[in-house]
Scaffold this motif. Structure first.
Motif, PDB file in Angstrom:
ATOM      1  N   UNK A  93     105.144 -86.002  31.599  1.00  0.00           N
ATOM      2  CA  UNK A  93     104.184 -84.910  31.489  1.00  0.00           C
ATOM      3  C   UNK A  93     102.856 -85.463  31.976  1.00  0.00           C
ATOM      4  N   UNK A  94     102.143 -84.694  32.745  1.00  0.00           N
ATOM      5  CA  UNK A  94     100.841 -85.137  33.227  1.00  0.00           C
ATOM      6  C   UNK A  94      99.786 -84.565  32.303  1.00  0.00           C
ATOM      7  N   UNK A  95      99.035 -85.456  31.674  1.00  0.00           N
ATOM      8  CA  UNK A  95      97.932 -85.024  30.813  1.00  0.00           C
ATOM      9  C   UNK A  95      96.753 -84.658  31.698  1.00  0.00           C
ATOM     10  N   UNK A  96      95.899 -83.822  31.190  1.00  0.00           N
ATOM     11  CA  UNK A  96      94.693 -83.460  31.940  1.00  0.00           C
ATOM     12  C   UNK A  96      93.483 -83.947  31.163  1.00  0.00           C
ATOM     13  N   UNK A  97      92.376 -84.104  31.852  1.00  0.00           N
ATOM     14  CA  UNK A  97      91.141 -84.488  31.179  1.00  0.00           C
ATOM     15  C   UNK A  97      90.661 -83.245  30.449  1.00  0.00           C
ATOM     16  N   UNK A  98      90.585 -83.330  29.127  1.00  0.00           N
ATOM     17  CA  UNK A  98      90.150 -82.159  28.374  1.00  0.00           C
ATOM     18  C   UNK A  98      88.707 -82.263  27.918  1.00  0.00           C
ATOM     19  N   UNK A  99      88.202 -83.502  27.822  1.00  0.00           N
ATOM     20  CA  UNK A  99      86.800 -83.691  27.452  1.00  0.00           C
ATOM     21  C   UNK A  99      86.341 -85.017  28.016  1.00  0.00           C
ATOM     22  N   UNK A 100      85.258 -84.972  28.742  1.00  0.00           N
ATOM     23  CA  UNK A 100      84.786 -86.194  29.379  1.00  0.00           C
ATOM     24  C   UNK A 100      83.517 -86.737  28.743  1.00  0.00           C
ATOM     25  N   UNK A 101      83.092 -86.189  27.627  1.00  0.00           N
ATOM     26  CA  UNK A 101      81.928 -86.724  26.928  1.00  0.00           C
ATOM     27  C   UNK A 101      80.736 -86.885  27.833  1.00  0.00           C
ATOM     28  N   UNK A 102      80.216 -88.113  27.948  1.00  0.00           N
ATOM     29  CA  UNK A 102      79.042 -88.390  28.762  1.00  0.00           C
ATOM     30  C   UNK A 102      79.407 -88.883  30.155  1.00  0.00           C
ATOM     31  N   UNK A 103      80.652 -88.666  30.561  1.00  0.00           N
ATOM     32  CA  UNK A 103      81.061 -89.158  31.866  1.00  0.00           C
ATOM     33  C   UNK A 103      80.499 -88.282  32.965  1.00  0.00           C
ATOM     34  N   UNK A 104      80.340 -88.876  34.118  1.00  0.00           N
ATOM     35  CA  UNK A 104      79.788 -88.188  35.271  1.00  0.00           C
ATOM     36  C   UNK A 104      80.860 -88.090  36.337  1.00  0.00           C
ATOM     37  N   UNK A 105      81.094 -86.885  36.848  1.00  0.00           N
ATOM     38  CA  UNK A 105      82.078 -86.714  37.906  1.00  0.00           C
ATOM     39  C   UNK A 105      81.529 -87.290  39.199  1.00  0.00           C
ATOM     40  N   UNK A 106      82.338 -88.123  39.879  1.00  0.00           N
ATOM     41  CA  UNK A 106      81.903 -88.728  41.132  1.00  0.00           C
ATOM     42  C   UNK A 106      82.410 -87.930  42.328  1.00  0.00           C
ATOM     43  N   UNK A 107      83.682 -87.553  42.324  1.00  0.00           N
ATOM     44  CA  UNK A 107      84.258 -86.762  43.399  1.00  0.00           C
ATOM     45  C   UNK A 107      85.475 -86.060  42.824  1.00  0.00           C
ATOM     46  N   UNK A 108      85.320 -84.819  42.425  1.00  0.00           N
ATOM     47  CA  UNK A 108      86.423 -84.091  41.821  1.00  0.00           C
ATOM     48  C   UNK A 108      86.617 -84.507  40.377  1.00  0.00           C
ATOM     49  N   UNK A 109      87.586 -83.883  39.735  1.00  0.00           N
ATOM     50  CA  UNK A 109      87.837 -84.159  38.328  1.00  0.00           C
ATOM     51  C   UNK A 109      88.614 -85.447  38.101  1.00  0.00           C
ATOM     52  N   UNK A 110      89.202 -86.016  39.143  1.00  0.00           N
ATOM     53  CA  UNK A 110      90.048 -87.190  38.962  1.00  0.00           C
ATOM     54  C   UNK A 110      89.272 -88.493  38.955  1.00  0.00           C
ATOM     55  N   UNK A 111      88.001 -88.488  39.321  1.00  0.00           N
ATOM     56  CA  UNK A 111      87.223 -89.720  39.326  1.00  0.00           C
ATOM     57  C   UNK A 111      86.042 -89.570  38.388  1.00  0.00           C
ATOM     58  N   UNK A 112      85.958 -90.457  37.411  1.00  0.00           N
ATOM     59  CA  UNK A 112      84.915 -90.390  36.406  1.00  0.00           C
ATOM     60  C   UNK A 112      84.251 -91.744  36.289  1.00  0.00           C
ATOM     61  N   UNK A 113      82.982 -91.750  35.956  1.00  0.00           N
ATOM     62  CA  UNK A 113      82.266 -93.019  35.770  1.00  0.00           C
ATOM     63  C   UNK A 113      81.433 -92.941  34.510  1.00  0.00           C
ATOM     64  N   UNK A 114      81.359 -94.043  33.776  1.00  0.00           N
ATOM     65  CA  UNK A 114      80.533 -94.097  32.579  1.00  0.00           C
ATOM     66  C   UNK A 114      79.075 -94.106  33.010  1.00  0.00           C
ATOM     67  N   UNK A 115      78.284 -93.199  32.452  1.00  0.00           N
ATOM     68  CA  UNK A 115      76.880 -93.127  32.867  1.00  0.00           C
ATOM     69  C   UNK A 115      76.055 -94.202  32.184  1.00  0.00           C
ATOM     70  N   UNK A 116      75.309 -94.959  32.950  1.00  0.00           N
ATOM     71  CA  UNK A 116      74.345 -95.942  32.498  1.00  0.00           C
ATOM     72  C   UNK A 116      74.939 -96.982  31.549  1.00  0.00           C
ATOM     73  N   UNK A 117      76.217 -97.276  31.674  1.00  0.00           N
ATOM     74  CA  UNK A 117      76.844 -98.322  30.874  1.00  0.00           C
ATOM     75  C   UNK A 117      77.053 -97.968  29.418  1.00  0.00           C
ATOM     76  N   UNK A 118      76.706 -96.758  28.995  1.00  0.00           N
ATOM     77  CA  UNK A 118      76.898 -96.370  27.611  1.00  0.00           C
ATOM     78  C   UNK A 118      78.359 -96.023  27.363  1.00  0.00           C
ATOM     79  N   UNK A 119      78.882 -96.380  26.185  1.00  0.00           N
ATOM     80  CA  UNK A 119      80.255 -96.004  25.889  1.00  0.00           C
ATOM     81  C   UNK A 119      80.377 -94.478  25.850  1.00  0.00           C
ATOM     82  N   UNK A 120      81.411 -93.971  26.444  1.00  0.00           N
ATOM     83  CA  UNK A 120      81.678 -92.542  26.451  1.00  0.00           C
ATOM     84  C   UNK A 120      83.176 -92.352  26.332  1.00  0.00           C
ATOM     85  N   UNK A 121      83.576 -91.427  25.498  1.00  0.00           N
ATOM     86  CA  UNK A 121      85.000 -91.183  25.297  1.00  0.00           C
ATOM     87  C   UNK A 121      85.526 -90.201  26.316  1.00  0.00           C
ATOM     88  N   UNK A 122      86.776 -90.420  26.693  1.00  0.00           N
ATOM     89  CA  UNK A 122      87.494 -89.506  27.562  1.00  0.00           C
ATOM     90  C   UNK A 122      88.729 -89.070  26.797  1.00  0.00           C
TER      91      UNK A 122
END
Length: 153
Positions: A33-62
């Motif tokens: 089963x393929x899970x989807x990102x349901x909540x990205x917290x403080x993450x920033x989308x880089x290119x589409x929903x499949x690429x995420x980056x932690x903003x400013x080195x702060x811990x962020x939950x996905x």
């Protein structure tokens, strides 16, 4: 001339091989089963929903989810150039967790409450989690394999 314009303004994604490999490996898993990102917290989308980056080195939950399984991970700085990945899987139970990256795979097992941790996770690379519930959880309706989308932490 047209080819040059395409290369300059719409280049082939650098991670195209990783994306294709993800799809091929997923097809190899029969009951995945393929899970989807349901909540990205403080993450920033880089290119589409499949690429995420932690903003400013702060811990962020996905949080990833599918019909019956929820996976939450929190990346935290660890060794230089590396991360510690703390995770929780619900419903509670024992799961095998595989982290896939271009550097290879590493595995961890959850405790009975569904908690796990992975040290030395490479920062800035595409990562994917493969979750395999124990047999008892599969008997109550959980899929044999849950795969998250590839993300960049």
């Amino acid at each position: 001339m047209i080819n040059e314009l395409h290369h300059r303004h719409d280049p082939i994604p650098e991670d195209l091989n990783e994306r294709v490999q993800f799809v091929l490996e997923l097809e190899a898993e029969l009951d995945a089963r393929v899970a989807r990102v349901s909540r990205a917290g403080e993450l920033v989308s880089m290119r589409g929903d499949a690429e995420l980056a932690v903003s400013q080195g702060d811990p962020a939950s996905v949080t990833f989810d599918c019909e019956t399984v929820t996976v939450m991970v929190t990346p935290r700085p660890s060794a230089p150039g590396g991360l510690r990945l703390d995770g929780w899987i619900g419903p509670e139970g024992i799961y095998e967790v595989e982290l896939r990256s271009p550097e290879g795979s590493r595995r961890a097992a959850t405790d009975e409450s569904g908690r796990f941790a992975l040290e030395g996770v490479p920062e800035g690379q595409m990562l994917q989690l493969v979750i395999r519930p124990e047999q008892a959880l599969q008997r109550i309706g959980l899929p044999a394999v849950v795969v998250t989308p590839a993300v960049r932490l």
